[in-house]
Design an enzyme around this catalytic site. Structure first.
Site, PDB file in Angstrom:
ATOM      1  N   HIS A 176       0.857  -1.186   0.000  1.00 48.58           N
ATOM      2  CA  HIS A 176       0.000   0.000   0.000  1.00 48.58           C
ATOM      3  C   HIS A 176       0.893   1.236   0.000  1.00 48.58           C
ATOM      4  CE1 HIS A 176      -3.311  -2.667   1.859  1.00 48.58           C
ATOM      5  NE2 HIS A 176      -3.526  -2.527   0.565  1.00 48.58           N
ATOM      6  N   GLU A 179       1.892   3.715   3.065  1.00 44.29           N
ATOM      7  CA  GLU A 179       2.437   3.138   4.301  1.00 44.29           C
ATOM      8  C   GLU A 179       3.964   3.163   4.265  1.00 44.29           C
ATOM      9  OE1 GLU A 179       0.463  -0.652   4.602  1.00 44.29           O
ATOM     10  OE2 GLU A 179      -1.521   0.274   4.460  1.00 44.29           O
ATOM     11  N   HIS A 304       3.001  -3.867   6.826  1.00 42.39           N
ATOM     12  CA  HIS A 304       2.025  -2.805   6.588  1.00 42.39           C
ATOM     13  C   HIS A 304       2.124  -1.789   7.735  1.00 42.39           C
ATOM     14  CE1 HIS A 304      -0.631  -5.050   3.611  1.00 42.39           C
ATOM     15  NE2 HIS A 304       0.148  -6.024   4.066  1.00 42.39           N
ATOM     16  N   GLU A 378       1.578  -5.065  11.207  1.00 42.22           N
ATOM     17  CA  GLU A 378       1.068  -3.699  11.109  1.00 42.22           C
ATOM     18  C   GLU A 378       1.955  -2.872  12.035  1.00 42.22           C
ATOM     19  OE1 GLU A 378      -1.226  -2.413   9.239  1.00 42.22           O
ATOM     20  OE2 GLU A 378      -2.377  -4.123   8.481  1.00 42.22           O
TER      21      GLU A 378
END
Length: 417
Positions: A176, A179, A304, A378
């Site tokens: 993404h 990020e 991420h 994350e």
């Protein structure tokens, strides 16, 4: 043909003014009941909201904390509606443009040079891969696994001794575009792995006995766009048939429960799945590479942001994978290892039950392909900065994450065949 494609890309870039986010706000809302969830869903019918967490309106649920971005023009309407319905909220970011500029809070040691303490644009990352090859020819090789729709190369760095076939871990960052801390970690990992070989006992053992395939930037076109045009860009830059909206969410484009999530078939959404599984050149390049190295790859780790979580399969179902106890054990010890550096706390668990159900993800696809140790980080933070983690927190984030990844690698080396 290639020349005309390049000129079209250059023309498009020059013709479009970069997006500014002056006085745009990021709200955090606590949905305590169905009515609250319904109010927020109704707001999206008339106001454009950029969901930061979860990724899309269809993922929100009761008792969930939701982060979203809204324009200055609509922020007062949002506040009034939330207050009218007694929905608890806070404003995490009052001026997004100001926060974007504050993100660059580390000075250049040497202007224009790649730095592990700063965010690096694509050109710097490409130059960095070349320097890693020159500096560690016995340890690093660069593999072009494909190219993007805008003809940018997709590079995987193979880290490890070059003699013979051995176990491997595949790692990717930057699926993404917005990020940025994710590609920063992949660069840090390669740097630390090569730098500490022969000095750090654990890393030396790992590199003597296994390989790491590292894709520093998965979504190259989107990453470039997030630097040059739109800092909040998420998807890739492919054109969509019968729509003026650009891009596919690459983490919804894998051939695993691809069409099971509602609304991912709408090209204008940030979570658009694409016209078909593996329709995107980036997805296809990665899946082909992993398939061709299936005998050696024993684990997959994708990075991420944000939320401070370590996730395991599945995302498309609440059903637990057969070896979930093993995966949870690894995740627990890995997050414990991470916390020893700065006491940063991560939670861990399956995607569907820990955050929300999702379809077409790389993590689930790799697991169902047969690689039974798959993990998604994350990274920092928990929302105060969101996707705009200041550069001053790059090194702490990378240092603590490195401890976690090294534990996972040790476990894979010892416990897989």
């Amino acid at each position: 043909m290639r020349f005309f494609l390049l000129m079209a890309v250059i023309y498009t870039t020059l013709a479009i003014a970069p997006v500014h986010f002056d006085r745009e706000k990021v709200f955090r809302v606590k949905l305590q009941n169905e009515k609250h969830a319904s109010v927020l869903k109704n707001l999206t019918q008339s106001i454009e909201l950029d969901f930061w967490y979860p990724d899309a309106i269809h993922d929100i649920a009761v008792n969930m904390t939701v982060d979203f971005r809204v324009s200055e023009k609509e922020s007062q309407t949002i506040q009034s509606t939330l207050e009218q319905h007694k929905i608890h909220y806070e404003i995490l970011i009052h001026d997004l443009q100001e926060e974007i500029e504050k993100q660059f809070d580390v000075k250049d040691e040497i202007a224009g040079r790649h730095s592990y303490a700063k965010y690096n644009d694509w050109d710097k990352i490409v130059s960095w891969t070349e320097k890693m090859l020159e500096k560690h020819p016995e340890m690093v090789s660069r593999i072009k696994i494909g190219s993007t729709v805008e003809d940018n190369p997709l590079y995987v760095l193979k880290i490890g001794k070059k003699d013979g076939e051995r176990k491997a871990i595949f790692m990717d960052c930057g699926i993404h575009a917005r990020e940025w801390i994710s590609p920063a970690f992949c660069q840090w990992f390669v740097y630390q792995a090569t730098k500490s070989y022969g000095k750090n006992k654990i890393m030396t053992k790992l590199l003597d006995r296994m390989n790491f395939y590292v894709l520093p930037v998965f979504n190259v076109d989107g990453y470039i766009w997030s630097w040059t045009q739109d800092r909040m860009w998420r998807k890739n830059r492919s054109r969509n048939q019968n729509s003026t909206c650009i891009g596919t969410d690459l983490n919804r484009n894998f051939d695993v429960s691809w069409d099971s999530s509602p609304n991912t078939n709408k090209p204008c959404l940030n979570v658009y799945r694409g016209p078909a599984p593996e329709s995107e050149k980036e997805t296809k390049a990665v899946t082909n590479f992993i398939r061709s190295h299936l005998n050696s790859i024993k684990a997959y780790i994708t990075f991420h942001s944000y939320s401070q979580m370590l996730l395991i399969p599945y995302g498309y179902t609440f059903k637990l994978p057969p070896n979930h106890q093993d995966l949870l054990k690894v995740a627990r010890i890995a997050t414990d290892a991470l916390s020893t550096r700065y006491e940063t706390r991560y939670i861990y668990g399956p995607i569907a039950s820990t955050i929300y159900k999702t379809s077409g993800s790389s993590l689930d696809w790799v697991y169902d392909l047969g690689i039974k140790h798959t993990f998604a980080f994350e990274l920092r933070d928990k929302g105060k900065s969101g996707f705009l983690l200041p550069e001053s927190r790059i090194k702490p984030t990378c240092k603590e994450t490195m401890l976690s990844v090294k534990f996972i690698a040790k476990y894979i080396l010892k416990n897989t065949s």
